[in-house]
Design a protein around this motif. Structure first.
Motif, short mmCIF file in Angstrom:
data_model
loop_
_atom_site.label_atom_id
_atom_site.label_comp_id
_atom_site.label_asym_id
_atom_site.label_seq_id
_atom_site.Cartn_x
_atom_site.Cartn_y
_atom_site.Cartn_z
N ASP A 1 40.78 28.22 22.81
CA ASP A 1 40.93 28.77 24.16
C ASP A 1 41.12 27.67 25.21
O ASP A 1 41.74 27.90 26.25
CB ASP A 1 39.70 29.60 24.53
N LEU A 2 40.58 26.49 24.93
CA LEU A 2 40.65 25.41 25.90
C LEU A 2 42.05 24.83 26.04
O LEU A 2 42.54 24.61 27.15
CB LEU A 2 39.66 24.30 25.52
N ILE A 3 42.71 24.56 24.91
CA ILE A 3 44.03 23.89 24.96
C ILE A 3 45.05 24.71 25.75
O ILE A 3 45.72 24.16 26.65
CB ILE A 3 44.53 23.57 23.54
N PRO A 4 45.23 26.01 25.49
CA PRO A 4 46.17 26.79 26.31
C PRO A 4 45.78 26.81 27.79
O PRO A 4 46.67 26.76 28.66
CB PRO A 4 46.09 28.20 25.71
N LEU A 5 44.48 26.85 28.07
CA LEU A 5 44.03 26.85 29.46
C LEU A 5 44.42 25.54 30.15
O LEU A 5 44.94 25.55 31.29
CB LEU A 5 42.50 27.02 29.50
N MET A 6 44.20 24.42 29.49
CA MET A 6 44.54 23.12 30.07
C MET A 6 46.06 22.96 30.22
O MET A 6 46.54 22.41 31.22
CB MET A 6 43.96 22.00 29.22
N ASN A 7 46.82 23.43 29.23
CA ASN A 7 48.28 23.32 29.31
C ASN A 7 48.84 24.13 30.49
O ASN A 7 49.83 23.75 31.11
CB ASN A 7 48.92 23.81 28.01
N GLU A 8 48.15 25.21 30.80
CA GLU A 8 48.62 26.07 31.89
C GLU A 8 48.19 25.55 33.26
O GLU A 8 48.98 25.58 34.22
CB GLU A 8 48.07 27.49 31.70
N THR A 9 46.94 25.05 33.37
CA THR A 9 46.40 24.73 34.69
C THR A 9 46.34 23.23 34.99
O THR A 9 46.32 22.85 36.16
CB THR A 9 44.98 25.30 34.81
N LEU B 1 47.06 16.06 32.65
CA LEU B 1 46.10 15.26 31.88
C LEU B 1 46.60 14.98 30.47
O LEU B 1 46.24 13.97 29.86
CB LEU B 1 44.74 15.96 31.83
N GLY B 2 47.43 15.87 29.93
CA GLY B 2 47.96 15.68 28.57
C GLY B 2 46.90 15.82 27.50
O GLY B 2 46.91 15.07 26.50
N LEU B 3 45.99 16.76 27.66
CA LEU B 3 44.91 16.93 26.69
C LEU B 3 45.46 17.37 25.34
O LEU B 3 46.29 18.28 25.25
CB LEU B 3 43.90 17.97 27.19
N LYS B 4 44.96 16.74 24.27
CA LYS B 4 45.35 17.07 22.90
C LYS B 4 44.12 17.54 22.13
O LYS B 4 42.98 17.22 22.48
CB LYS B 4 45.97 15.86 22.20
#
Length: 342
Positions: free
Chosen positions: A310-318, A322-325
């Motif tokens: 749930d975290l990765i799609p949230l970070m990619n959207e908002t 940051l480029g979180l992987k």
């Protein structure tokens, strides 16, 4: 004023302070003995002439505790084992014209538990540190000397899906933390620690033992953020536990400080408060010392009350900047996240 005159004046002032402290010491100890006549005061009242005193004063968390001027004014340290002994310390301090300083036992970098302009007594809460968890009611009573780490551990011993929204440093005492507000990694979801205090036991300046109902809502409001020791001695806090998922996700992302990173930080400042309340992202800007040079890094440090998927799609959207992987992240229990942050 000349140097010699200044020294003479300082010696005179110091002499007055010491004389007042000695006089207050004798009167205070006598009052404590008379107020609780069947208990040996040497068991919980420690003055500077007693061997135990120096070990009670010194603390690695409190570098200002050895302040010499303040030490001259300190009449003694009381380490109560119960409410009656706290009441006696307050009543006798009033009778002898002494100020009271309260020490929970955690951090006190300002030294406020040790500093006073007139003779004073320290009430050290070290013996009052019990934690009573009630998972069925989702509450707990926590004594002021307990530390945040002890509280978190006690909760986890009873439930893997409950926690409490307080600070990240496990050696902080709850007394000072709760009474100062209490900021932590679940603040966006559940507010401050003080927001989740639902009752308290307090001994006020008159020596009265009060709970929320008897102290009134104004005083109850004041001790949750206004500094508990400003209004009395908070013996214990009743807190509301919060629910946490069985798995949470944490991450650390390091960025070298350059114009690109400054842009990311600027963007974070504008969007972090708009993201889901389950997500907290801290930014720590710090020096990194290498073998040959020193650089500056920004650390993006985060807790997400949910799973990685749930975290990765949230970070990619908002917050795609940051480029979180996925490899930056770790799933774990909430109590393990406490260790991660500490």
């Amino acid at each position: 004023m000349g140097l010699v005159a200044t020294r003479v004046l300082w010696v005179m002032i110091t002499s007055v302070i010491c004389t007042d402290a000695i006089r207050s010491h004798d009167g205070f100890v006598s009052c404590m003995s008379n107020t609780i006549p069947f208990v040996n005061t040497s068991r919980y009242v420690f003055t500077r002439d007693m061997p135990m005193h120096s070990s009670l004063v010194s603390s690695q968390h409190n570098p200002r505790c050895s302040n010499s001027t303040s030490s001259q004014r300190q009449v003694g340290i009381v380490t109560p084992n119960n409410i009656a002994e706290i009441q006696a310390a307050i009543i006798c301090s009033r009778e002898q014209g002494l100020q009271v300083r309260v020490r929970s036992g955690g951090h006190d970098y300002e030294g406020l538990s040790y500093l006073c302009k007139i003779p004073f007594v320290i009430i050290d809460m070290r013996n009052l540190r019990s934690i009573r968890i009630n998972i069925k009611q989702e509450t707990a009573w926590v004594d002021s000397r307990a530390t945040l780490g002890e509280l978190y551990y006690s909760i986890a011993q009873k439930s893997q899906t409950h926690g409490f929204p307080a600070g990240i440093c496990p050696s902080v005492g709850v007394g000072g933390h709760f009474s100062g507000g209490g900021f932590g990694t679940m603040v966006r979801k559940y507010g401050l620690a003080a927001d989740n205090v639902i009752d308290a036991y307090l001994v006020d300046a008159k020596g009265r033992f009060l709970d929320r109902k008897s102290m009134g809502e104004d005083l109850f409001w004041a001790i949750r953020g206004g500094g508990g020791a400003s209004f009395g001695v908070v013996v214990s806090w009743k807190i509301k536990l919060v629910r946490v998922p069985s798995k949470v996700t944490v991450f650390n992302v390091y960025k070298n400080m350059d114009q690109h990173t400054i842009g990311i930080i600027h963007h974070w400042q504008h969007i972090a408060h708009k993201m889901k309340n389950e997500l907290v992202i801290r930014v720590l800007i710090q020096y990194v010392h290498g073998d040959t040079n020193t650089s500056v890094q920004a650390l993006f440090n985060s807790l997400f009350l949910g799973e990685l998927n749930d975290l990765i799609p949230l970070m990619n959207e908002t917050f795609p900047q940051l480029g979180l992987k996925a490899e930056d992240c770790i799933e774990m229990s909430w109590i393990d996240s406490v260790v991660f942050f500490s």
